[in-house]
Design a protein around this motif. Structure first.
Motif, PDB file in Angstrom:
ATOM      1  N   PHE A  88       0.849  -1.182   0.000  1.00 22.15           N
ATOM      2  CA  PHE A  88       0.000   0.000   0.000  1.00 22.15           C
ATOM      3  C   PHE A  88       0.886   1.233   0.000  1.00 22.15           C
ATOM      4  O   PHE A  88       1.610   1.477   0.961  1.00 22.15           O
ATOM      5  CB  PHE A  88      -0.912  -0.016   1.231  1.00 22.15           C
ATOM      6  N   GLU A  90       0.997   4.970   0.288  1.00 22.24           N
ATOM      7  CA  GLU A  90       0.215   6.120   0.734  1.00 22.24           C
ATOM      8  C   GLU A  90       0.780   7.401   0.171  1.00 22.24           C
ATOM      9  O   GLU A  90       1.992   7.563   0.044  1.00 22.24           O
ATOM     10  CB  GLU A  90       0.188   6.203   2.264  1.00 22.24           C
ATOM     11  N   PHE A  94      -3.309  12.234  -4.021  1.00 14.80           N
ATOM     12  CA  PHE A  94      -3.619  11.131  -4.928  1.00 14.80           C
ATOM     13  C   PHE A  94      -3.586  11.581  -6.377  1.00 14.80           C
ATOM     14  O   PHE A  94      -2.972  10.917  -7.227  1.00 14.80           O
ATOM     15  CB  PHE A  94      -4.996  10.540  -4.592  1.00 14.80           C
ATOM     16  N   ARG A 114     -13.438   6.260  -4.455  1.00 11.90           N
ATOM     17  CA  ARG A 114     -13.471   6.763  -3.080  1.00 11.90           C
ATOM     18  C   ARG A 114     -14.081   5.686  -2.190  1.00 11.90           C
ATOM     19  O   ARG A 114     -15.128   5.139  -2.498  1.00 11.90           O
ATOM     20  CB  ARG A 114     -14.296   8.033  -2.982  1.00 11.90           C
ATOM     21  N   THR A 119      -9.116   7.662  -0.952  1.00 14.67           N
ATOM     22  CA  THR A 119      -9.138   7.521  -2.404  1.00 14.67           C
ATOM     23  C   THR A 119      -8.085   6.496  -2.776  1.00 14.67           C
ATOM     24  O   THR A 119      -6.947   6.555  -2.294  1.00 14.67           O
ATOM     25  CB  THR A 119      -8.833   8.866  -3.092  1.00 14.67           C
ATOM     26  N   VAL A 120      -8.464   5.552  -3.654  1.00 16.41           N
ATOM     27  CA  VAL A 120      -7.589   4.413  -3.910  1.00 16.41           C
ATOM     28  C   VAL A 120      -7.718   3.933  -5.349  1.00 16.41           C
ATOM     29  O   VAL A 120      -8.777   4.086  -5.972  1.00 16.41           O
ATOM     30  CB  VAL A 120      -7.911   3.266  -2.917  1.00 16.41           C
ATOM     31  N   ASP A 132      -1.942  -0.923  -3.816  1.00 15.26           N
ATOM     32  CA  ASP A 132      -2.903   0.179  -3.745  1.00 15.26           C
ATOM     33  C   ASP A 132      -2.125   1.481  -3.697  1.00 15.26           C
ATOM     34  O   ASP A 132      -1.179   1.614  -2.906  1.00 15.26           O
ATOM     35  CB  ASP A 132      -3.752   0.114  -2.467  1.00 15.26           C
ATOM     36  N   ILE A 134      -2.980   4.981  -2.400  1.00 13.32           N
ATOM     37  CA  ILE A 134      -4.053   5.423  -1.522  1.00 13.32           C
ATOM     38  C   ILE A 134      -3.727   6.754  -0.864  1.00 13.32           C
ATOM     39  O   ILE A 134      -2.625   6.972  -0.378  1.00 13.32           O
ATOM     40  CB  ILE A 134      -4.371   4.350  -0.456  1.00 13.32           C
ATOM     41  N   GLU A 135      -4.718   7.632  -0.891  1.00 13.16           N
ATOM     42  CA  GLU A 135      -4.664   8.846  -0.083  1.00 13.16           C
ATOM     43  C   GLU A 135      -5.687   8.653   1.033  1.00 13.16           C
ATOM     44  O   GLU A 135      -6.901   8.714   0.790  1.00 13.16           O
ATOM     45  CB  GLU A 135      -5.015  10.093  -0.893  1.00 13.16           C
ATOM     46  N   PRO A 136      -5.210   8.377   2.243  1.00 17.58           N
ATOM     47  CA  PRO A 136      -6.143   8.125   3.348  1.00 17.58           C
ATOM     48  C   PRO A 136      -6.990   9.342   3.651  1.00 17.58           C
ATOM     49  O   PRO A 136      -6.571  10.481   3.442  1.00 17.58           O
ATOM     50  CB  PRO A 136      -5.235   7.799   4.545  1.00 17.58           C
TER      51      PRO A 136
END
Length: 142
Positions: A88, A90, A94, A114, A119-120, A132, A134-136
């Protein structure tokens, strides 16, 4: 034991993860060229073995690019998580990183979406391991 560890302030973290690769140089080129990772170490260990680490930036785990040494290891290249997302990546932006990775030719397997956690989008590395991007979701604690 875990409670006494917390009481003494000891901290543990996963610092390095091994990713089995077919070739050191092509893996270095992919991770640095397509994902923008930094090459941290490339140390010859003899007999076609090297200690090669890459990292996306400060504060996270680094990857040890471990060249497959036998048939069993070669069979694991690209299948380290049995077809599930393995790693993952991060990001704090994103859209920026997704656009840069697309421009670099990264193989996204889906359109961004989303989710409750952020956002992934799933992408494959040069051997097919799934990741992935991903923007948590930002929490109030951040």
């Amino acid at each position: 034991m875990s409670q006494s560890r917390r009481e003494t302030g000891d901290r543990r973290r996963i610092a390095t993860l091994a990713v089995v690769v077919a070739d050191y140089d092509e893996a270095i080129a992919w991770y640095t060229g397509k994902l923008g990772f930094s090459l941290l170490e490339d140390v010859p260990l003899g007999e076609d073995k090297r200690w090669v680490t890459v990292s996306p930036g400060k504060g996270g785990a680094r990857l040890l690019l471990a060249k497959a040494a036998d048939a069993n290891q070669r069979a694991a290249v690209g299948k380290q998580a049995g077809g599930r997302v393995f790693l993952f990546l991060e990001t704090d932006d994103f859209a920026r990183d997704h656009a840069a990775m697309l421009a670099a030719g990264v193989d996204f397997r889906e359109e961004p979406r989303r989710e409750a956690y952020g956002t992934v989008a799933v992408f494959g590395d040069l051997y097919g391991n799934l990741w992935d991007l991903i923007e948590p979701v930002k929490t109030t604690e951040e």
